[in-house]
Design an enzyme around this catalytic site. Structure first.
Site, PDB file in Angstrom:
ATOM      1  N   ARG A 165      -1.928   8.937  -5.868  1.00 17.15           N
ATOM      2  CA  ARG A 165      -2.380   9.443  -4.571  1.00 17.15           C
ATOM      3  C   ARG A 165      -3.888   9.273  -4.444  1.00 17.15           C
ATOM      4  O   ARG A 165      -4.666   9.723  -5.299  1.00 17.15           O
ATOM      5  CB  ARG A 165      -2.000  10.913  -4.456  1.00 17.15           C
ATOM      6  CG  ARG A 165      -2.300  11.554  -3.124  1.00 17.15           C
ATOM      7  CD  ARG A 165      -1.730  12.958  -3.096  1.00 17.15           C
ATOM      8  NE  ARG A 165      -1.939  13.606  -1.810  1.00 17.15           N
ATOM      9  CZ  ARG A 165      -1.388  14.761  -1.459  1.00 17.15           C
ATOM     10  NH1 ARG A 165      -0.604  15.385  -2.317  1.00 17.15           N
ATOM     11  NH2 ARG A 165      -1.618  15.285  -0.273  1.00 17.15           N
ATOM     12  N   ALA A 166      -4.344   8.650  -3.361  1.00 11.15           N
ATOM     13  CA  ALA A 166      -5.760   8.319  -3.222  1.00 11.15           C
ATOM     14  C   ALA A 166      -6.636   9.562  -3.170  1.00 11.15           C
ATOM     15  O   ALA A 166      -7.690   9.625  -3.800  1.00 11.15           O
ATOM     16  CB  ALA A 166      -5.972   7.466  -1.980  1.00 11.15           C
ATOM     17  N   SER A 167      -6.210  10.563  -2.405  1.00 13.30           N
ATOM     18  CA  SER A 167      -7.042  11.764  -2.287  1.00 13.30           C
ATOM     19  C   SER A 167      -7.102  12.550  -3.582  1.00 13.30           C
ATOM     20  O   SER A 167      -8.030  13.346  -3.793  1.00 13.30           O
ATOM     21  CB  SER A 167      -6.526  12.660  -1.159  1.00 13.30           C
ATOM     22  OG  SER A 167      -5.203  13.101  -1.424  1.00 13.30           O
ATOM     23  N   HIS A 208     -10.534   1.297  -2.050  1.00 12.49           N
ATOM     24  CA  HIS A 208      -9.986   2.559  -1.534  1.00 12.49           C
ATOM     25  C   HIS A 208     -10.787   3.740  -2.056  1.00 12.49           C
ATOM     26  O   HIS A 208     -10.803   4.016  -3.255  1.00 12.49           O
ATOM     27  CB  HIS A 208      -8.528   2.708  -1.965  1.00 12.49           C
ATOM     28  CG  HIS A 208      -7.700   3.533  -1.014  1.00 12.49           C
ATOM     29  ND1 HIS A 208      -8.096   4.772  -0.558  1.00 12.49           N
ATOM     30  CD2 HIS A 208      -6.501   3.292  -0.422  1.00 12.49           C
ATOM     31  CE1 HIS A 208      -7.179   5.246   0.260  1.00 12.49           C
ATOM     32  NE2 HIS A 208      -6.209   4.365   0.373  1.00 12.49           N
ATOM     33  N   ARG A 236       1.653  11.220   9.029  1.00 14.30           N
ATOM     34  CA  ARG A 236       3.081  11.368   8.714  1.00 14.30           C
ATOM     35  C   ARG A 236       3.946  11.725   9.921  1.00 14.30           C
ATOM     36  O   ARG A 236       5.161  11.780   9.812  1.00 14.30           O
ATOM     37  CB  ARG A 236       3.265  12.449   7.644  1.00 14.30           C
ATOM     38  CG  ARG A 236       2.445  12.202   6.384  1.00 14.30           C
ATOM     39  CD  ARG A 236       2.758  13.218   5.311  1.00 14.30           C
ATOM     40  NE  ARG A 236       1.885  13.059   4.155  1.00 14.30           N
ATOM     41  CZ  ARG A 236       2.084  13.637   2.982  1.00 14.30           C
ATOM     42  NH1 ARG A 236       3.140  14.430   2.814  1.00 14.30           N
ATOM     43  NH2 ARG A 236       1.255  13.444   1.989  1.00 14.30           N
ATOM     44  N   TYR A 259     -12.321   7.155   4.930  1.00 12.89           N
ATOM     45  CA  TYR A 259     -11.559   5.963   4.576  1.00 12.89           C
ATOM     46  C   TYR A 259     -11.973   4.777   5.444  1.00 12.89           C
ATOM     47  O   TYR A 259     -12.191   3.663   4.942  1.00 12.89           O
ATOM     48  CB  TYR A 259     -10.048   6.206   4.762  1.00 12.89           C
ATOM     49  CG  TYR A 259      -9.378   7.036   3.687  1.00 12.89           C
ATOM     50  CD1 TYR A 259     -10.107   7.729   2.732  1.00 12.89           C
ATOM     51  CD2 TYR A 259      -7.997   7.140   3.651  1.00 12.89           C
ATOM     52  CE1 TYR A 259      -9.473   8.486   1.766  1.00 12.89           C
ATOM     53  CE2 TYR A 259      -7.349   7.901   2.689  1.00 12.89           C
ATOM     54  CZ  TYR A 259      -8.091   8.576   1.742  1.00 12.89           C
ATOM     55  OH  TYR A 259      -7.453   9.324   0.793  1.00 12.89           O
ATOM     56  N   GLU A 289       1.521   2.596   3.826  1.00 13.88           N
ATOM     57  CA  GLU A 289       1.008   3.848   3.260  1.00 13.88           C
ATOM     58  C   GLU A 289       1.877   5.019   3.713  1.00 13.88           C
ATOM     59  O   GLU A 289       1.386   6.081   4.108  1.00 13.88           O
ATOM     60  CB  GLU A 289      -0.456   4.061   3.647  1.00 13.88           C
ATOM     61  CG  GLU A 289      -1.177   5.047   2.740  1.00 13.88           C
ATOM     62  CD  GLU A 289      -2.659   5.200   3.064  1.00 13.88           C
ATOM     63  OE1 GLU A 289      -3.345   5.914   2.322  1.00 13.88           O
ATOM     64  OE2 GLU A 289      -3.131   4.608   4.057  1.00 13.88           O
ATOM     65  N   HIS A 318       0.834  -1.203   0.000  1.00 14.51           N
ATOM     66  CA  HIS A 318       0.000   0.000   0.000  1.00 14.51           C
ATOM     67  C   HIS A 318       0.870   1.254   0.000  1.00 14.51           C
ATOM     68  O   HIS A 318       1.217   1.800   1.049  1.00 14.51           O
ATOM     69  CB  HIS A 318      -0.907  -0.013   1.233  1.00 14.51           C
ATOM     70  CG  HIS A 318      -1.987   1.018   1.229  1.00 14.51           C
ATOM     71  ND1 HIS A 318      -3.054   0.977   2.107  1.00 14.51           N
ATOM     72  CD2 HIS A 318      -2.186   2.131   0.471  1.00 14.51           C
ATOM     73  CE1 HIS A 318      -3.847   2.007   1.895  1.00 14.51           C
ATOM     74  NE2 HIS A 318      -3.330   2.735   0.899  1.00 14.51           N
TER      75      HIS A 318
END
Length: 342
Positions: free
Chosen positions: A71-73, A178, A290, A194, A284, A6
């Site tokens: 990038r998921a977003s 996702h 982060r 999410y 991820e 991921h």
């Protein structure tokens, strides 16, 4: 090997986001929008964005290979129409392909699909096939809610999705379930949307019989499965009330969970409740969380530490989490690695 299933290209050069801003600004008049050829990102820019970020952390933390997707977003399927998403997906997938070509020992691609609310998922098949057949991608990200938090699509068990599943089975690729950015103010994107989606996707599969129609179909539910491991007794009880088989035989040949769970007790719970054969290592990294945990002094998303410290896992079980399960769930990855003598 330590295989991270991921990873997202969250550190792409700023030119990508600038191009997207222009595309969005021109939605009312697409003739004024940017062309794909207007986006220029050099190999040196790509290399720097990876070497100083994802690759540096992989080396620091001791992981070998990352399955890498856009990038998921940034997917934001609720913006514009199918053509908007199609152009955007093609650009983002190509960048991930270029990264994988530059660093073939460390990255392999997974595709973003050009989904759009109300559009037949079959429209995604050409991009899916291109990414698998031409780029060598080993999986896809499937958004069960292209509306961005309003859930206007049918459940994943509905025939609405079947054309996509047929192609997944034909190509022998799994889908990571996702969602993308939430445009519903009730649901924070990474803190609620999410995790809601992870839980929702599992429950949709529990109430249906999708895997009777598609026995080889494989879903990877990220972020440790949302609420699923924590409420495993609830799901077992609901399956019982619905006269479904035991969850092990009803779902666990087809549904898998990753380790994007950012504290030790969460990983301990996940690997106690969910059979180890269904857990795949993932971090991820440089994603939703982060920062550095003040209780440990380490990054929250340094999930390899948690697997190593879980007291009830044997060395053989850790091998399954780190590598063995990924090779089984992503057979195209396994073939690629074997071709490279790995």
């Amino acid at each position: 090997m330590i295989i991270d299933v991921h990873g997202h290209y969250t550190t792409a050069p700023a030119a990508l986001g600038a191009w997207r801003d222009l595309q969005i600004a021109a939605l009312k008049d697409p003739s004024c929008g940017p062309r794909p050829s207007d986006l220029r990102i050099s190999d040196d820019e790509l290399r720097e964005s990876i070497e100083t970020n994802q690759l540096a952390k992989m080396r620091e933390r001791g992981s070998d290979l990352t399955i890498f997707s856009p990038r998921a977003s940034f997917m934001a399927h609720h913006i514009g129409d199918f053509q908007t998403s199609s152009t955007w997906a093609a650009i983002c997938n190509e960048l991930c392909h270029r990264v994988a070509e530059m660093f073939p020992d460390h990255f392999v691609g997974a595709a973003m699909l050009p989904q759009s609310p109300g559009v037949d998922p079959a429209s995604c098949i050409p991009e899916l096939e291109r990414c698998v057949r031409e780029y060598g991608f080993v999986g896809i990200n499937l958004n069960p809610d292209p509306s961005g938090g309003h859930w206007t699509s049918p459940p994943l068990t509905d025939r609405h999705w079947y054309s996509l599943y047929e192609k997944m089975v034909e190509l022998d690729i799994p889908a990571m379930i996702h969602v993308s950015t939430s445009c519903n103010a009730c649901f924070h994107t990474t803190g609620a949307h999410y995790l809601n989606a992870d839980t929702t996707a599992f429950m949709q599969c529990l109430t249906g019989d999708l895997f009777k129609d598609f026995p080889p179909l494989r879903f990877l539910i990220p972020h440790g499965g949302g609420a699923v491991p924590y409420h495993w007794g609830r799901f077992r009880g609901l399956a019982q009330e619905l006269k479904k088989p035991l969850l092990d035989e009803h779902l666990l040949d087809n549904i898998f969970f990753d380790t994007c769970v950012y504290h030790q007790p969460g990983i301990d719970l996940l690997t106690k409740v969910i059979p180890v054969k269904n857990v795949l290592f993932a971090s991820e990294m440089i994603g939703a969380v982060r920062g550095i945990d003040p209780l440990t002094g380490h990054h929250y998303d340094d999930t390899k530490r948690y697997i190593a410290a879980t007291p009830h896992l044997s060395d053989q079980e850790r091998h399954l989490v780190y590598e063995g399960n990924a090779r089984r769930v992503f057979p195209r990855l396994d073939a690629r690695l074997k071709a490279r003598g790995r």
